[in-house]
Write a protein that holds these residues in place. Structure first.
Motif, short mmCIF file in Angstrom:
data_model
loop_
_atom_site.label_atom_id
_atom_site.label_comp_id
_atom_site.label_asym_id
_atom_site.label_seq_id
_atom_site.Cartn_x
_atom_site.Cartn_y
_atom_site.Cartn_z
N THR A 359 0.85 -1.20 0.00
CA THR A 359 0.00 0.00 0.00
C THR A 359 0.88 1.24 0.00
OG1 THR A 359 -1.31 -1.10 1.69
CG2 THR A 359 -1.97 1.11 1.11
N PRO A 361 0.84 5.63 0.32
CA PRO A 361 0.00 6.79 0.63
C PRO A 361 -0.51 7.37 -0.69
CG PRO A 361 2.26 7.05 1.49
CD PRO A 361 2.25 5.82 0.67
N ALA A 362 -1.73 7.92 -0.68
CA ALA A 362 -2.33 8.40 -1.94
C ALA A 362 -1.39 9.34 -2.69
CB ALA A 362 -3.65 9.09 -1.63
N ARG A 364 1.76 9.35 -3.01
CA ARG A 364 2.94 8.75 -3.63
C ARG A 364 2.57 7.59 -4.58
NH1 ARG A 364 7.26 10.63 -0.46
NH2 ARG A 364 8.46 10.50 -2.40
N GLY A 394 -5.32 2.35 -2.21
CA GLY A 394 -3.88 2.57 -2.37
C GLY A 394 -3.09 1.27 -2.42
N GLY A 424 6.89 5.66 2.25
CA GLY A 424 5.94 5.73 3.37
C GLY A 424 4.82 4.71 3.29
N GLY A 425 5.04 3.64 2.52
CA GLY A 425 3.98 2.64 2.34
C GLY A 425 4.13 1.43 3.24
N SER A 426 3.20 0.48 3.08
CA SER A 426 3.23 -0.77 3.84
C SER A 426 3.69 -1.90 2.93
CB SER A 426 1.83 -1.10 4.37
OG SER A 426 1.80 -2.45 4.82
#
Ligand code: FAD
Ligand code: 2HG
Ligand code: ZN
Length: 473
Positions: A359, A361-362, A364, A394, A424-426
Motif C-alpha cells: 500500500t 500513501p495516496a 505517492r 492505495g 511511506g507505504g506498507s
C-alpha cells in the motif's frame, strides 16, 4: 525450540480424538496440504490432522503441545505468502471440517460461522437473509472464514466495509496449549478488556487456532453499475480514483489494472479490453510491457439503480478519462470484471511470480506505479513487473516474473519493498507477512514494536508451537 517426536503413542491419541480417517500420514495424502496455491512454497509434513469441531481442535492441540510438535494451521490454502504450508516439517492442522453456518441473527445482522466455512458458502448463507459479507475476493470458493480472519483479508470492497478485522464481532479460538477462548455474543459495544478478535485478525496462525467467528453482516446492495475507464497515465487514474471516492456515495469497488497486466490478462482471455490503448486485435499477441496506460473498474452498488450517480461522476472526469465502457446488466458487468478477476490466474498460467502486495500513501501512489518497473529492472534486468490492485485503497499488487515464467531474482523483493518503505507505504497491504516477507518486516516495524509482538507471542504460545516460522523474524 527442540521439536517433539511424532511417535505411535501420539498417533494413537490423535486417532482417538478425530478418527483414523482424519489423521493423514502417507505422502500422497499429505502432498496437497504441503504446497501452496502459487506453487512457489512447497514443503513436506509427517502429519495432517483434520479436527471436526472446537473440542476436537482443543484436544488435538493439547496432545501436540504435550509432545511439543509444531503446527501450521491451514484453511483453504489460498494464502499467497507461504504461511499456510509446512516448510520446516511441521504438522498441519486443517480446519476445513469446521464448516457449520449457524442461523443468521437477523435482529443483529450477524452470523456465527465455523472457521472452515468457505467465503462463497458464507455469502450464500447471508444472502438467504438479504444480507452480505463485507469482504469479497476472487478465491471465494476455497478461502475459509478462519483463514480470512487470520490474514485480515482485504479484497475488493474494503473502501466500503473495511477489511476482515472490521467484520469480526466475536471470536472463538484454541490456544497453543489447548485452552479454548470464546467470546461470541457479538455485542456491538463491549469494552470489557482486550479485543482478542482484533488481535487474532492478521496473526497468521501464530497466536491461536480460530475455530468460530461471529461476523457483522451488511444490507445487500442489489442494484449495480460498473464502468471500465481507460487512462493514458497512472497519475490520471489515481486522480480519477480520488474523485470517484469523493463523489460517489454508493462506490463499492475501485480496482486498477496497469498496462503490462492488462496485456497479459487480455491475451489469457483471448479478448481485447473494450477501451484504451490495447484495443483491436492486440490481445492476440500484445507486447507484455508496462507502457504507462492504466484502467480502472469502478462499481457502484445500492438499493436503487446507481447508474446515474456513477455516470455523472464519470462525465466529470472527461479531462482524465480517455475512454469508458459502462455495463448495466450482469453479463456485461462480468465481461468488464473479467479483465480484473483473471489477472492472478493469467500470471499463474505464465509462470511462478514473486508477489509483492503493498500500500502507498495516496500522494505517492502514481510515483510508485511509474517508478517500480525501473526498481525491478535495476535489480533483475530480465524480470517483468505486472501491476494491478485495489486502487481505491492505495493497494498495488506488484507481481514479478522472471524470464520464461521462472522466478525472478530474490533481490527484487527487497528492492521493491525498500522502495515502498521509502515512500511511506506498507510492505503488506492484505496478504500478510507469512514466510515470504519475514526478512523485510523491520522496514515497517520498529524494534520496540517487534519486541512487543514477541512478548505477545511468548505470552500466548510460550513454546513456539503455532506457525513458528511465520510473521515474526
Ligand atoms: P490459508 O491459505 O489456509 O492460510 C492463510 C494463513 O492463515 C496461514 O498463515 C494459516 O496458518 C492461517 N490460518 C488459516 N486458517 C486458520 C485458522 N482457522 N486459525 C488460525 N490461523 C489460520 N487476499 C486478499 O486479502 N484479497 C484478495 O483480493 C485476494 N484475492 C485472492 C485471489 C486468488 C485467486 C487467490 C489464490 C488468493 C487471493 N487472496 C486474497 C489471498 C487469500 O485468499 C487470502 O489470504 C485468504 O484470507 C486465505 O484464506 P485461506 O482459508 O485460504 O487461508
Ligand atoms: C487480488 O487482488 C489478490 O487479485 C491476488 O489479492 C493478488 O495475485 C496477486 O498478487
Ligand atoms: Zn488483492
Amino acid at each position: 525450540m527442540s521439536t517433539g517426536v511424532i511417535d505411535a503413542g501420539l498417533i494413537d491419541e490423535l486417532t482417538g480424538i478425530v478418527g483414523a480417517v482424519h489423521v493423514l500420514r502417507a505422502p500422497e495424502m499429505t502432498a496437497g496440504y504441503s504446497i501452496d496455491w502459487t506453487r512457489r512454497f512447497a514443503g513436506a509434513t509427517p502429519l495432517v490432522i483434520r479436527p471436526g469441531d472446537t473440542a476436537e481442535t482443543a484436544a488435538v492441540m493439547s496432545a501436540l503441545a504435550a509432545a511439543r510438535v509444531p503446527v501450521v494451521p491451514q484453511g483453504g490454502n489460498t494464502g499467497l505468502v507461504g504461511g499456510s504450508v509446512p516448510l520446516a516439517g511441521e504438522a498441519v492442522l486443517s480446519m476445513r471440517r469446521l464448516n457449520i453456518c449457524e442461523p443468521v441473527d437477523e435482529l443483529a445482522s450477524q452470523v456465527t460461522l465455523g472457521a472452515g466455512v468457505t467465503l462463497a458458502d458464507a455469502q450464500a448463507h447471508a444472502a438467504a437473509s438479504g444480507l452480505s459479507v463485507g469482504v469479497d475476493l476472487a478465491a471465494r470458493d476455497s478461502a475459509t472464514i478462519g483463514g480470512m480472519v487470520a490474514t485480515n483479508a482485504g479484497g475488493i470492497n474494503v473502501l466500503r466495509y473495511g477489511a476482515m478485522r472490521a467484520q469480526v464481532v466475536g471470536i472463538e479460538a484454541v490456544l497453543a496449549d489447548g485452552t479454548v477462548v470464546s467470546h461470541l455474543a457479538g455485542l456491538e459495544k463491549d469494552n470489557t478488556g482486550y479485543d482478542l478478535g482484533s488481535l487474532l485478525a492478521g496473526s497468521e496462525g501464530t497466536l491461536g487456532i480460530i475455530t468460530r467467528v461471529r461476523l457483522r453482516l451488511h444490507p445487500t446492495q442489489p442494484e449495480r453499475a460498473t464502468a471500465l475507464l481507460a487512462f493514458e497515465t497512472a497519475a490520471d487514474a489515481v486522480s480519477a480514483a480520488a474523485a470517484l471516492r469523493r463523489g460517489v456515495a454508493s462506490l463499492h469497488a475501485l480496482e486498477a489494472v496497469f498496462e503490462g497486466a492488462m496485456a497479459l490478462v487480455s491475451r489469457h482471455l483471448g479478448v481485447a479490453p473494450p477501451v484504451g490503448r490495447l484495443g483491436g486485435d492486440s490481445h492476440r499477441n500484445p507486447p507484455i510491457e508496462d507502457g504507462g496506460g492504466a484502467w480502472l473498474i469502478a462499481e457502484a452498488a445500492a438499493r436503487t439503480d446507481p447508474s446515474d450517480e456513477l455516470g455523472a461522476a464519470v462525465e466529470e472526469l472527461a479531462d482524465l478519462v480517455v475512454d469508458a465502457a459502462v455495463a448495466l446488466d450482469p453479463a456485461a458487468r462480468q465481461r468488464l470484471w473479467a479483465f480484473r478477476d483473471n489477472v492472478t490466474e493469467a500470471i499463474s498460467a505464465a509462470g511462478i511470480p514473486h508477489k509483492l502486495d503493498v500500500t502507498l500513501p495516496a500522494a505517492r501512489l502514481a510515483e510508485f506505479v511509474d517508478g517500480v518497473p525501473d526498481v525491478v529492472r535495476a535489480t533483475d534486468p530480465d524480470a517483468q513487473p505486472l501491476l494491478f490492485g485495489h486502487l481505491g485503497d492505495g493497494n498495488v499488487h506488484v507481481n514479478v516474473l522472471g524470464p520464461g515464467g521462472a522466478e525472478p531474482a530474490d533481490e527484487v523483493d527487497d528492492a521493491v519493498l525498500r522502495y515502498v518503505a521509502e515512500l511511506g507505504g506498507s510492505i503488506s497491504a492484505e496478504h500478510g507477512i507469512g514466510t515470504a516477507k519475514l526478512s523485510q518486516l523491520h522496514l515497517n516495524r520498529s524494534e520496540a514494536e517487534l519486541a512487543a509482538f514477541s512478548a505477545i507471542k511468548r505470552a500466548l504460545d510460550p513454546v513456539g508451537l503455532l506457525n513458528p516460522n511465520v510473521l515474526l523474524p
